[in-house]
Design an enzyme around this catalytic site. Structure first.
Site, short mmCIF file in Angstrom:
data_model
loop_
_atom_site.label_atom_id
_atom_site.label_comp_id
_atom_site.label_asym_id
_atom_site.label_seq_id
_atom_site.Cartn_x
_atom_site.Cartn_y
_atom_site.Cartn_z
CG HIS A 252 -2.16 -0.77 1.05
ND1 HIS A 252 -3.29 -0.29 0.47
CD2 HIS A 252 -2.42 -2.06 1.37
CE1 HIS A 252 -4.22 -1.24 0.44
NE2 HIS A 252 -3.71 -2.33 0.98
CE LYS B 103 -6.95 13.99 -0.25
NZ LYS B 103 -6.93 12.78 -1.05
NE ARG B 104 -5.06 10.09 9.74
CZ ARG B 104 -4.79 9.20 10.69
NH1 ARG B 104 -5.56 8.15 10.86
NH2 ARG B 104 -3.76 9.36 11.50
CE LYS C 125 -3.41 10.78 2.70
NZ LYS C 125 -4.17 10.16 1.60
CB THR D 78 -10.41 5.05 -2.20
OG1 THR D 78 -10.14 5.37 -0.83
CG2 THR D 78 -9.70 3.76 -2.59
CE LYS E 40 -14.09 6.90 -0.19
NZ LYS E 40 -13.44 7.25 1.09
C1 LIG Z 1 -12.21 7.24 1.45
C2 LIG Z 1 -11.75 7.58 2.81
C3 LIG Z 1 -10.39 7.78 3.07
C4 LIG Z 1 -9.33 7.72 1.99
O1 LIG Z 1 -9.23 9.00 1.38
P1 LIG Z 1 -8.00 9.39 0.44
O2 LIG Z 1 -8.41 10.71 -0.10
O3 LIG Z 1 -7.92 8.34 -0.63
O4 LIG Z 1 -6.80 9.45 1.29
C5 LIG Z 1 -10.01 8.11 4.35
N1 LIG Z 1 -10.91 8.22 5.35
C6 LIG Z 1 -12.22 8.06 5.13
C7 LIG Z 1 -13.17 8.22 6.26
C8 LIG Z 1 -12.69 7.72 3.86
O5 LIG Z 1 -14.01 7.54 3.66
#
Ligand SMILES: *Cc1c(COP(=O)(O)O)cnc(C)c1O
Length: 820
Positions: free
Chosen positions: A370, A561-562, A567, A669, A673
């Site tokens: 990952h 995101k985190r 990022k 991911t 979305k």
């Molecule tokens: C989808 C999701 C992530 C991953 O987000 P990235 O933008 O791909 O880092 C992290 N936390 C939650 C709660 C999510 O739904």
């Protein structure tokens, strides 16, 4: 007592029906006899529990059917081992997949209960940190949807990821108590318990003339007890099990100590055992090197493997058939110790010879990598590993010797290459490399996007790839369209169904039919109206939680995101400051009104990430209180990002920020979305963004900045960020404002170290990419100004994102790796 009864001939319970009147009666039945409450005194939580129990009954019917079918066919099963499952709420998911949503809503309404109110009370199960854990949850749903017999295995943490609060703009971590009201979804399986050992010593029993036999005598033991949650696929066609392990003491109370008057000491064992599964490690993309973490990893791997072998043998299968009946997928290196645990069980418990055991093991396991971040590659100090798992340490050496002998003798590997392949890192204090162990013990190693897989072959696993060139393959991540379109965005789902019919509900790639409507003015209007309503809903949430009013006609520009330097939330914030400055300097220009929304948690020990959160909040306070930019720019950091918050924010986005330093985001991911829900992406050529561009078309995504190759080259040649910053007036002014305390008058030096980092090394290329990013943002403004064209593009995003369904990802895993 009837002895000759064949259990399979017993009458099956009547399958449940979905008539609202019957459902209402079932809810009251559960409230009364399951919970022991009368309707007149029932709390909203009681109604929630009763409703979940009814939904669960409907799942159980199908669960039993699925289980019987898998047993009857002696089918191959997939076991998905993951230290994290970021599940979120389950009730809507389950109702929607069972096709019960409207019926339950009606049933509840008939007894005076509002579905949306009780659904909002369900705790958000956050047994994961971010993308990796959410992927595991999407995969569980997709495996059930595509009818793959599968178990998810993980840990039932009492405390999931911390709850984030803001105190004067700083992140504060509070414990999450998702089990406070019990968990009506799960079944405790006391009978499925296993002993897990730690420490102790290994005895060698040399039998005359025969191979030596090794017996591990652990110094400590705990019990792993299973908790099962049924996971129902789309249209309820198949139900799989998520089995989470909880640690329990062998002796809950040491009576001898208690009777001797040592009342606290008598409970010590119990506390120690239960501490094992108490908390999730809150670090994302960084290895947590503590002993408790290794204990957690071994605990859940050992329990899962004992369970897998028990099931395999109970079905009457031979051990030699293990790879034909069992596929074990390792979600990152966290479960890598499973490779050695299976070897131990096969050799020491089931008496197989080493070569046979190794052949079965490597044909059974596969591993998903990952991350390429060096700080995230797990390794354990040899002394710690040896003390906790002495028999496993021996086996690591045995496996290592075998592999290195082969590499030296048959493939002419140099000493340098051998040192990279070795399971033991000898470069500093000696460490066991979990990535190499997972790789060597698996027949398939996959990356999670095309770019990430290519980089994996060139970087972390270059030498192992040379040794095993057929093993590395790509499986680009996906998201489940049930949660991330149908449930989170019911308005868009209805609109699509009314426009192109219901086929996309069963096959997300059928969303393509929407392409024909991208230039249809009437459809564009409807698509825009749905977006508008979703934005109003988010604006309501922000108003009620934070007291900030947002204008839903402004562009909603979202990065959630985190919080991590790679990022690059910092890039977004610095550009926001530059924009703020521009608007104030040129008030006469036609600025596009924007709302910049952020959310995300920082690892509690990650200093810079926490400082970035504080910066976002400080910048927000100043900008939101400046009358000169009123109605043109707002900045909001919404606390406590989790799956439930994402479900509200994703459908409300106009612009999706996917701006990681190229080469550093394995897939992402969140990017998928947003695009699926009709947002335009501004992003770098990183992770799955590259493939998203290929699918949605380059005219429907805004790509900027350096490529992964260019980042690599610049780092190698030596990047001079100071020169870059000084040549950009916009950037140097924004950084000067941040560094001089414009946003932190109470502590003017607060952000100087963040800004210094950009001047000194700019490792994440914030300065290097700034101009390209700022220009891309003005291009976005220009696109927004042409409303028809904007919605044509966003419609094409929704239409062309179907390939990123996790159903597709899972089918590819199954075709290429599992063959279940
Ligand atoms: C989808 C999701 C992530 C991953 O987000 P990235 O933008 O791909 O880092 C992290 N936390 C939650 C709660 C999510 O739904």
């Amino acid at each position: 007592m009837i002895k000759s009864l064949n259990k399979a001939d017993l009458p099956l319970p009547q399958p449940r029906v979905s008539d609202p009147e019957v459902l209402a009666a079932e809810i009251i039945e559960h409230l009364t006899y399951g919970i022991g409450k009368d309707a007149t005194v029932a709390t909203p939580h009681d109604w929630l529990t009763a409703t979940i129990l009814v939904v669960r009954d409907h799942i159980i019917d199908r669960w039993m059917e699925s289980t019987r079918a898998v047993y009857a066919n002696n089918a191959k099963r997939v076991y998905y081992l993951s230290l994290e499952f970021l599940i979120g709420r389950l009730m809507r998911d389950a109702m929607s997949n069972l096709g019960l949503m409207d019926e339950i809503r009606e049933a509840l309404a008939s007894i005076g209960v509002e579905l949306d109110v009780i659904a909002g009370l369900e705790p958000d199960a956050a047994l994961g940190n971010g993308g990796l854990g959410r992927l595991a949850a999407c995969f569980m749903e997709s495996m059930a949807t595509v009818h793959i017999p599968a178990y998810g295995y993980g840990i039932r943490y009492v405390h999931g990821l911390f709850r984030q609060q803001m105190a004067d703009g700083w992140q504060v971590e509070l414990p999450e108590t998702w089990l406070a009201h019990g968990n009506p979804w799960e079944f405790e399986r006391r009978e499925s318990s296993y002993e897990i050992g730690f420490g102790g010593a290994v005895e060698t029993v040399a039998e005359n003339g025969e191979e030596a036999h090794f017996i591990w005598k652990p110094g400590e033991r705990v019990i792993a007890t299973a908790y099962d949650t049924p996971i129902v696929g789309w249209r309820g066609g198949h139900v799989n099990t998520l089995r989470l392990w909880s640690a329990q003491p062998i002796d809950p109370i040491l009576l001898e100590a208690f009777n001797a008057g040592d009342h606290i000491g008598a409970l010590r064992e119990s506390n120690k055992a239960e501490a094992l599964t108490r908390v999730l490690y809150p670090a994302d993309a960084t290895a947590a090197g503590q002993e408790l973490r290794l204990r957690q990893e071994y605990f859940f791997c050992s329990a899962s493997l004992q369970d897998i072998l028990r099931r395999h043998l109970q079905q009457g299968n031979e051990l030699s058939a293990l790879p034909d009946k069992v596929a074990i997928q390792l979600n990152d290196t966290h479960p890598a110790v499973s490779v050695v645990e299976l070897m131990r069980l096969l050799c020491d418990v089931h008496d197989l010879d080493l070569d046979t055991a190794w052949d079965l093991t490597s044909r059974t396991f596969s591993y998903t990598n990952h991350t390429l971040l060096p700080e995230a590659l797990e390794s354990w100090p040899v002394p710690l590993f040896e003390r906790l798992l002495p028999r496993h340490m021996q086996l690591v050496y045995v496996i290592n010797a075998k592999i290195l002998r082969d590499a030296r003798k048959n493939r002419n590997f140099s000493d340098h290459e051998i040192s990279h392949i070795s399971l033991i890192d000898e470069s500093g204090d000696r460490r066991v490399r979990m990535g190499n162990l997972a790789f060597i013990g698996s027949h398939s190693i996959n990356g999670v996007s095309a770019l990430h897989t290519a980089l994996m072959k060139e970087t972390v696993f270059a030498d192992l790839h040379k040794l095993y060139p057929e093993r590395i393959n790509n499986k680009t991540n996906g998201i489940t369209p049930r949660r991330w379109l149908m449930q989170c965005n019911p308005r868009l789902t209805s609109l699509i169904r009314d426009t192109v019919g219901p086929d996309f509900l069963d096959d997300a790639e059928k969303l393509k039919a929407l392409d024909a409507y991208a230039d249809d003015a009437e459809f564009r209007k409807q698509f825009a109206a749905v977006k508008r309503t979703n934005k109003e809903q988010l604006a309501n949430l922000v108003a009620s939680r934070m007291g900030i009013r947002l204008d839903p006609s402004a562009m909603f520009d979202i990065q959630i995101k985190r919080i991590h330097e790679y990022k690059r939330q910092l890039l977004n914030i610095v550009e926001t400051v530059a924009l703020f400055d521009q608007i104030r300097t040129h008030p006469e220009r036609d600025w596009v009104p924007r709302v910049k929304l952020f959310a995300g948690k920082a690892a509690p020990s990650y200093h810079n990430a926490k400082l970035i959160i504080k910066l976002a909040n400080d910048v927000a306070r100043v900008i939101n209180n400046d009358p000169a930019v009123r109605n043109l720019l707002k900045v909001v950091f919404i606390p406590n990002y989790n799956v439930s918050l994402a479900e509200v924010m994703v459908p409300a986005a106009d612009l999706s920020e996917q701006i990681s330093t190229a080469g550093m985001e394995a897939s992402g991911t969140g990017n998928m979305k947003f695009a699926l829900n009709g947002a335009l992406t501004i992003g770098t050529l990183d992770g799955a963004n590259v493939e998203m561009r290929d699918h949605v078309g380059e005219e429907n995504i805004v790509i900027f900045g350096m490529t992964a190759d260019e980042v690599g080259k610049l780092r190698a040649e030596g990047h001079n960020p100071r020169a870059v910053i000084e040549s950009s007036r916009e950037l140097s002014q924004a950084l000067a404002a941040i560094a001089s305390g414009v946003f932190s008058p109470d502590d003017p030096g607060r952000f100087s170290e963040l800004v210094d980092g950009l001047y000194q090394h700019d490792w994440f290329m914030v300065a290097a990419d700034f101009n390209a990013y700022a220009k891309a943002q003005r291009d976005v403004d220009a696109l927004w100004a042409d409303e028809a064209s904007w919605y044509s593009k966003t419609i094409r995003n929704t239409a062309r994102m179907g390939w990123f369904s996790s159903d597709r990802t899972i089918q590819q895993y199954n075709t290429d790796i599992w063959r279940a």
